[in-house]
Design a protein around this motif. Structure first.
Motif, PDB file in Angstrom:
ATOM      1  N   LEU A  55       0.834  -1.202   0.000  1.00 23.15           N
ATOM      2  CA  LEU A  55       0.000   0.000   0.000  1.00 23.15           C
ATOM      3  C   LEU A  55       0.870   1.253   0.000  1.00 23.15           C
ATOM      4  O   LEU A  55       0.637   2.191  -0.764  1.00 23.15           O
ATOM      5  CB  LEU A  55      -0.896  -0.031   1.229  1.00 23.15           C
ATOM      6  N   ALA A  59       0.970   3.992  -2.952  1.00 25.73           N
ATOM      7  CA  ALA A  59       0.640   5.384  -2.671  1.00 25.73           C
ATOM      8  C   ALA A  59       1.767   6.293  -3.148  1.00 25.73           C
ATOM      9  O   ALA A  59       1.521   7.341  -3.755  1.00 25.73           O
ATOM     10  CB  ALA A  59       0.390   5.569  -1.180  1.00 25.73           C
ATOM     11  N   ALA A 290      -4.753   4.334  -1.243  1.00 25.58           N
ATOM     12  CA  ALA A 290      -5.069   3.453  -0.124  1.00 25.58           C
ATOM     13  C   ALA A 290      -6.394   2.752  -0.371  1.00 25.58           C
ATOM     14  O   ALA A 290      -6.516   1.529  -0.215  1.00 25.58           O
ATOM     15  CB  ALA A 290      -5.111   4.260   1.169  1.00 25.58           C
TER      16      ALA A 290
END
Lengths: 350, 296
Positions: A55, A59, A290
């Protein structure tokens, strides 16, 4: 709203001190987030922690794409190409010397004899991605809108073709597996913090404003003394360097890289993160990255149990179409939500 | 050597015909709505799978061809009505991403419904036999592709340059607002352009399995991109240019593979996109289109 000529001197003082408070807020956020990462690492299964690292990297990639596509208004889909280049370069550099000779017979002598640790490998990977972007950007950045998009999409196919066929160096379609697992969640977290801090500083600098000016109206920007060609190359190269490092990190997180790991689908997903968040909004890109990463991971067991592979992609695509219809400029447009903006830059007008 | 060369030439023309069929629709749609339709390649896939379904059901070939044309037209019209109409007038980037989203939706829905497993697909034996003309022999499939494509393109030119609908299409492509003011039913015209362009793409799908032997839900992606390359070669928005671009691309690709040593054949797609970048650098508005200065 008070205008500037009636602003009391006290307010002027505040202007000088507030950026520091933004800095403090940023440091505090990083500390709190680090504590959360530490807690996650202690308390949660290694699967979840790896997901968390994934994640973070996603991002960071989305934010780096915001820089190219959002701030400067280029429509590049080339991120996976640069990620692939970065991943291969880093992988070849970190691969154990003992296995290199048999697996990659095409390597030149000096490369076959080198084995670097992860940090120099990442730096070299970033440099390789940047060089490629410099070269390609010189050629394709004079293209606009979807010409640029398709040219960069073509770049993905060119890079994949090379990785697939250059057997002696890349091991062809089989890819490089069993890479040393040199990246953990902290590397991913550090990368994210660096990318966000860098992009934030850039966005609210004169350079960033020039980039946005080029996005809004290239001719007008040129008339005010900005050199659009140079700025575009710069944004493209910075985005590519970050993408290459991100690709290298990801490869060393999951310890495998194949020509197909970073595909056009990834390009689409990254662009979706940028568009849903609002092109140019760093906070928006973070949030969207996310949300999409969690959504597609959460849907994976559903896909497997029903046997409908591809469901999560369809849902992401449909979400995108809905967002485009309801909010054509994304959740936050080009700006940052007011609270975030005030907290971290200490200015109202940012 | 020359015999081998002619063989490759026929091969290149038949591949080029497929690219031309896809590229023409791409170009028509771009010419009218100024948007790249990323889902265009997926219409090829829809055409290929409807052909397979009808063959399995035992429908005779000429009827399958008509049916596939219809399926393509319906697919194109649905894409226009569901997505393009609602984003007409939005920024280019928005439109581009939206069509990319449509493409991903179609591909993944097909993956869910049909599974990613490639399926074998063969034309009947008589289509696969080879006929010799003066020492050069070509499969009947290749010849059928070349001839049928020429017929369809001929028909298209008749529609575009000899009918009221064609005039309306050209007027809309020239200037949508002005055409509307002159009483052209713009929505219907755009719909017709999508229908015709997508029908041609579906025919490319009809031939796809016969030429390559296998079809899968993601087969449309690469032809979609290559059709774009073909359009760029010929000049985006021009039908004749797209056709020429398709033939040039097909020939260049086959000659690249056929005339260079075997070990380079894997670089086929790499070559195509390098060609795209070179052409964009040298003549950004295509080989067959007058260069126009951009104004602010």
């Amino acid at each position: 709203m008070s205008t500037s000529h009636e602003t009391p001197p006290v307010k002027l003082d505040a202007r000088v001190t507030l950026p520091r408070s933004g800095f403090v807020a940023a440091i505090l956020t990083v500390l709190i987030a680090s504590a959360a990462v530490f807690a996650a690492q202690q308390g949660l299964s290694s699967y979840v922690v790896t997901l968390l690292a994934l994640l973070f990297i996603n991002a960071a990639l989305a934010v780096s794409l915001t820089l190219t596509n959002g701030l400067t208004g280029l429509f590049s889909l080339g991120h996976p190409a640069f990620m692939t280049v970065g991943a291969y370069v880093a992988a070849i550099l970190t691969f154990p010397v003992t296995r290199k000779g048999t697996m990659l017979p095409g390597l030149p002598e000096w490369l076959a004899a080198t084995q670097l640790s992860i940090l120099p490998a990442l730096l070299i990977a970033g440099a390789a991605g940047g060089l490629l972007a410099l070269f390609v950007g010189w050629a394709v950045l004079r293209l606009k809108g979807h010409y640029l998009a398709v040219a960069t999409l073509g770049l993905i196919i060119v890079v994949q073709g090379l990785a697939n066929n250059w057997d002696g160096i890349t091991r062809g379609g089989a890819g490089l597996s069993g890479l040393p697992r040199l990246v953990d969640v902290w590397w991913a977290f550090g990368f994210l913090v660096l990318v966000v801090a860098f992009t934030w500083r850039l966005k609210f600098s004169s350079l960033g404003r020039s980039m946005m000016a080029v996005r809004e109206n290239e001719l007008a920007a040129q008339c005010s003394g900005i050199n659009p060609a140079r700025l575009k190359i710069l944004a493209f190269v910075i985005g590519a360097v970050l993408a290459a490092v991100g690709g290298a990190l990801l490869a060393h997180l999951v310890s495998v890289i194949t020509p197909k790991t970073y595909s056009v689908l990834l390009a689409f997903n990254l662009v979706v993160m940028v568009v849903i968040g609002g092109s140019g909004s760093i906070f928006g890109a973070l949030l969207a990255a996310a949300a999409i990463t969690i959504l597609s991971e959460a849907l994976r067991p559903v896909e497997e149990s029903v046997g409908l592979y591809g469901l999560s992609q369809v849902i992401v695509a449909v979400c995108l179409i809905i967002v485009l219809r309801l909010r054509p400029s994304g959740l936050f447009g080009s700006g940052e939500p007011g609270l975030v903006r005030r907290l971290y830059s200490g200015r109202r007008d940012a | 050597m020359s015999q081998y060369f002619f063989q490759q030439l026929i091969n290149g023309f038949s591949l080029g015909s497929l690219y031309a069929l896809v590229a023409i629709g791409f170009s028509m749609i771009y010419g009218i709505v100024r948007l790249i339709n990323f889902a265009h390649g997926d219409v090829v896939m829809i055409g290929a799978f409807s052909t397979l379904a009808l063959v399995t059901a035992g429908v005779p070939w000429p009827i399958i061809l008509v049916f596939v044309l219809a399926v393509g037209a319906v697919a194109g019209m649905s894409i226009e009505m569901v997505v393009f109409r609602s984003i007409r007038g939005a920024s280019q980037v928005t439109g581009f991403i939206a069509t990319l989203a449509v493409s991903i939706t179609i591909q993944n829905s097909a993956l869910m419904l049909l599974s990613g497993q490639p399926r074998n697909f063969l034309f009947p034996a008589f289509m696969r036999q080879r006929v010799g003309v003066g020492g050069v022999n070509a499969s009947l499939t290749d010849i059928a592709i070349i001839v049928l494509t020429l017929i369809l393109i001929g028909g298209l030119f008749l529609i575009v340059y000899r009918t009221r609908l064609g005039t309306a299409m050209r007027a809309t492509a020239e200037n949508l607002t002005a055409a509307r003011l002159m009483g052209v039913a713009v929505n219907r015209t755009v719909l017709a352009a999508f229908a015709i362009g997508s029908a041609l793409a579906a025919v490319a799908g009809f031939f796809w399995g016969g030429k390559f032997g296998q079809i899968d839900p993601l087969l449309g992606f690469v032809p979609g991109l290559k059709a774009f390359v073909a359009c760029v070669i010929g000049g985006v928005g021009s039908i004749g240019g797209a056709m020429m671009g398709g033939y040039i691309l097909g020939l260049a690709e086959v000659l690249f593979v056929g005339l260079l040593p075997q070990e380079y054949s894997g670089y086929r797609d790499t070559f195509v996109f390098l060609l795209l970048i070179v052409i964009l650098l040298v003549r950004p508005s295509g080989l067959f289109v007058r260069q126009v200065e951009e104004r602010a």
